[in-house]
Design a protein around this motif. Structure first.
Motif, PDB file in Angstrom:
ATOM      1  N   ARG A  25       9.531  11.906   6.823  1.00  0.00           N
ATOM      2  CA  ARG A  25       9.803  13.180   6.152  1.00  0.00           C
ATOM      3  C   ARG A  25       8.682  14.193   6.325  1.00  0.00           C
ATOM      4  O   ARG A  25       8.932  15.368   6.518  1.00  0.00           O
ATOM      5  CB  ARG A  25       9.987  12.959   4.653  1.00  0.00           C
ATOM      6  N   CYS A  26       7.430  13.719   6.184  1.00  0.00           N
ATOM      7  CA  CYS A  26       6.338  14.703   6.145  1.00  0.00           C
ATOM      8  C   CYS A  26       5.202  14.397   7.113  1.00  0.00           C
ATOM      9  O   CYS A  26       4.271  15.193   7.236  1.00  0.00           O
ATOM     10  CB  CYS A  26       5.807  14.846   4.714  1.00  0.00           C
ATOM     11  N   CYS A  79       4.893   6.748   0.973  1.00  0.00           N
ATOM     12  CA  CYS A  79       4.172   7.942   1.390  1.00  0.00           C
ATOM     13  C   CYS A  79       3.500   8.524   0.156  1.00  0.00           C
ATOM     14  O   CYS A  79       4.176   8.882  -0.810  1.00  0.00           O
ATOM     15  CB  CYS A  79       5.133   8.958   1.991  1.00  0.00           C
ATOM     16  N   CYS A 134       5.121   9.093   8.070  1.00  0.00           N
ATOM     17  CA  CYS A 134       6.274   9.271   7.193  1.00  0.00           C
ATOM     18  C   CYS A 134       7.323  10.114   7.922  1.00  0.00           C
ATOM     19  O   CYS A 134       7.019  11.200   8.409  1.00  0.00           O
ATOM     20  CB  CYS A 134       5.843   9.972   5.908  1.00  0.00           C
ATOM     21  N   CYS A 141       4.555  12.656  -0.099  1.00  0.00           N
ATOM     22  CA  CYS A 141       5.851  13.166  -0.568  1.00  0.00           C
ATOM     23  C   CYS A 141       6.574  12.174  -1.473  1.00  0.00           C
ATOM     24  O   CYS A 141       7.612  12.502  -2.031  1.00  0.00           O
ATOM     25  CB  CYS A 141       6.745  13.561   0.602  1.00  0.00           C
TER      26      CYS A 141
HETATM   27 ZN   LIG Z   1       6.037  11.719   3.278  1.00  0.00          ZN
END
Ligand SMILES: [Zn+2]
Length: 217
Positions: free
Chosen positions: A152-153, A130, A150, A133
């Motif tokens: 996470r983000c 990614c 991603c 992040c």
């Molecule tokens: Zn990310």
């Protein structure tokens, strides 16, 4: 609890993953010069533009620039830290020792994550990153393909352009000629603080090995 920790290792040895977990488990802020540099580049700062002249060619940034960035980070984040892939050169290691000596807080532990070249190549070919992040994922392990969001983000995952075979050869060469001497440097100046970890094992086993050493020191 030891809170000034350096994690060293070749590309794809899992430094970032271990740094994330250790940071979470022990509440120690962690940073990689790579993530700091990417953030500078993304924001188009003068430091970022300066760094891109080097990273764009698959080269490491000069020691002086790396240390400047880390010093600013340390000033903002206090006396505890977990460095992921820093120092990368003996020059950076010496400068870091000097900076820490002046504050009276030396390094506590240095971990070297060791991984054979063949396993490094296999992991790199399988890796999605990614760019937003900095998270990385093993595509085969997660069943991901290029462009998936991603976890996470939400930003799309990509195969980083520095992950192609030629660039990887250069990174491995740079690691061997510039970072392996850092290991020798700590082997001489702080042998009781240097620990070698077999990074070919699973993420959990590697984490447990590091935690075991942290708890004994
Ligand atoms: Zn990310």
């Amino acid at each position: 609890m030891k809170k000034r920790i350096v994690l060293l290792g070749p590309p794809a040895s899992g430094k970032g993953t271990q740094a994330d977990r250790l940071s979470l488990a022990y509440g120690v802020p962690h940073v990689s010069t790579g993530a700091l540099l990417r953030s500078e580049c993304e924001r188009g700062t003068s430091l970022g533009l300066e760094a891109e002249e080097w990273t764009g060619k698959g080269l490491l940034v000069p020691d002086e620039l790396a240390v400047r960035i880390i010093t600013v980070w340390m000033a903002e984040h206090g006396p505890s830290f977990l460095f992921d892939g820093f120092p990368r050169t003996v020059g950076q290691a010496i400068h870091l020792d000097e900076a820490l000596q002046s504050t009276g807080v030396p390094l506590d532990l240095i971990f070297l994550l060791e991984l054979p070249d063949a396993e490094i190549r296999r992991r790199i070919e399988d890796r999605l990153s990614c760019l937003k992040c900095g998270a990385t994922f093993a595509a085969s392990l997660h069943g991901f393909s290029d462009g998936v969001a991603c976890p996470r983000c939400g930003s799309p995952l990509v195969r980083r352009n520095d992950d192609n075979a030629l660039a990887l050869d250069r990174r491995l060469e740079v690691y061997k000629t510039q970072t392996m001497p850092v290991v020798s440097y700590y082997g001489k100046t702080a042998p009781s603080k240097l620990f070698r970890i077999d990074a070919a094992k699973g993420t959990d086993e590697v984490f447990d090995s590091i935690v075991g050493i942290l708890n004994r020191h």
